[in-house]
Design an enzyme around this catalytic site. Structure first.
Site, PDB file in Angstrom:
ATOM      1  N   CYS A  15      -0.136   6.445  -2.798  1.00 24.81           N
ATOM      2  CA  CYS A  15      -0.261   5.766  -1.505  1.00 24.81           C
ATOM      3  C   CYS A  15       0.328   6.657  -0.404  1.00 24.81           C
ATOM      4  O   CYS A  15      -0.207   7.714  -0.119  1.00 24.81           O
ATOM      5  CB  CYS A  15       0.415   4.398  -1.589  1.00 24.81           C
ATOM      6  SG  CYS A  15       0.258   3.381  -0.106  1.00 24.81           S
TER       7      CYS A  15
ATOM      8  N   HIS B 135      -6.934  -0.360  -4.080  1.00 23.13           N
ATOM      9  CA  HIS B 135      -5.755   0.409  -3.731  1.00 23.13           C
ATOM     10  C   HIS B 135      -4.642   0.143  -4.754  1.00 23.13           C
ATOM     11  O   HIS B 135      -4.584  -0.921  -5.358  1.00 23.13           O
ATOM     12  CB  HIS B 135      -5.268   0.018  -2.328  1.00 23.13           C
ATOM     13  CG  HIS B 135      -4.248   0.953  -1.772  1.00 23.13           C
ATOM     14  ND1 HIS B 135      -4.565   2.236  -1.389  1.00 23.13           N
ATOM     15  CD2 HIS B 135      -2.916   0.808  -1.562  1.00 23.13           C
ATOM     16  CE1 HIS B 135      -3.475   2.841  -0.943  1.00 23.13           C
ATOM     17  NE2 HIS B 135      -2.457   1.990  -1.048  1.00 23.13           N
TER      18      HIS B 135
ATOM     19  N   ASP C 106     -11.027  -0.018  -2.510  1.00 26.79           N
ATOM     20  CA  ASP C 106      -9.847   0.122  -1.653  1.00 26.79           C
ATOM     21  C   ASP C 106     -10.229  -0.126  -0.200  1.00 26.79           C
ATOM     22  O   ASP C 106     -10.853   0.716   0.449  1.00 26.79           O
ATOM     23  CB  ASP C 106      -9.262   1.535  -1.816  1.00 26.79           C
ATOM     24  CG  ASP C 106      -7.924   1.708  -1.112  1.00 26.79           C
ATOM     25  OD1 ASP C 106      -7.592   0.897  -0.227  1.00 26.79           O
ATOM     26  OD2 ASP C 106      -7.210   2.666  -1.459  1.00 26.79           O
TER      27      ASP C 106
END
Length: 275
Positions: free
Chosen positions: A154, A243, A211
């Site tokens: 991330c 995600h 995502d």
């Protein structure tokens, strides 16, 4: 034979950041059998940078170095577990707390506040220098200065792209669902899309088709930028993943994609000299 500096590690149970709820039953816990693991500090820019280190017990090194870059939530249990998994593969894995000058991410109760009050205030330049310091320190702990890799998740995925354009010693990078573009500010003046032509290390990007924060058109734009730059890079998109699909402690975890991505990561490091 290289002699490592004396190493002091603290063994603590770092809780998950309060902003992460609920926790998933799929959480993986890797033991410390056959490895040395714990919290330590690294001299960096006149301060003591907290970090988590894991490396094999056996052998005198030099060890292959992997920098592990946190999510927005800091170096919590999951990131520490990733370090232990890598140590069991023979790596010296080091995860520095890259927000420590600005605050403690574990004290925030929700993601929007964490992002606005802490994450947005952390300068990329500071982060890249702290990663340099962590790398140099890892070498003094028996790491191999010629075999350095980085992986991040991330927020850390974005940083992994940037670091591949920052450190010419880096051999390979693996970025898990890090954003390619965003607002340009004094703290974040460039994004991966901007530095595609500057990459000095091969980068593998691992992304999810579901995502919502990184749409597929952004993935395609990044691929185009990499092709235009003739960069050594590959982006893999998992059709059923969203995600944070590697985050086994969260409901977003997608086991098949995470396991495949892990094997691709290890193969990427091996292919480009971190093996």
């Amino acid at each position: 034979m290289k002699v490592a500096e004396p190493l002091e590690l603290r063994h603590t149970d770092r809780a998950m950041t309060r902003a992460v709820t609920p926790h998933a039953e799929s959480t993986i816990l890797t033991d410390s059998q056959g490895i040395i693991a714990g919290e330590t500090t690294i001299p960096s820019q006149g301060e003591q940078l907290p970090a988590y280190l894991a490396k094999p017990v056996s052998g005198d090194g030099p060890y292959l170095i992997i920098l592990v870059v946190q999510e927005i939530f800091g170096v919590h249990q999951h990131i520490q577990d990733v370090c232990r998994r890598l140590a069991k593969q023979g790596y010296l894995a080091i995860a520095p707390e890259l927000y420590f000058r600005q605050g403690d991410p574990h004290q925030y109760d929700d993601i929007p506040t964490l992002l606005s009050e802490l994450v947005s205030k952390v300068p990329d330049a500071q982060v890249l220098l702290d990663l340099d310091r962590a790398t140099n320190w890892a070498v003094r702990q028996g790491g191999d200065a010629n075999k350095i890799g980085i992986t991040g998740f991330c927020w850390g995925g974005r940083i992994s792209w940037l670091y591949a354009a920052h450190n010419p010693q880096l051999k390979a990078a693996v970025a898990w669902y890090g954003k390619f573009s965003g607002n340009k500010t004094l703290t974040t003046p460039k994004h991966p899309m901007d530095i595609a032509a500057d990459l000095s290390a091969p980068v593998l990007g691992l992304y999810g088709a579901e995502d919502g924060s990184i749409p597929l058109d952004q993935v395609e734009l990044m691929r185009q930028a990499l092709r235009a730059a003739n960069a050594t890079a590959e982006i893999v998109v998992y059709p059923e993943a969203g995600h944070a699909f590697h985050a086994d402690y969260r409901p977003s975890y997608h086991q098949a994609s995470a396991q495949d991505g892990w094997q691709r990561m290890l193969a990427w490091f091996a292919q480009y000299g971190v093996k």
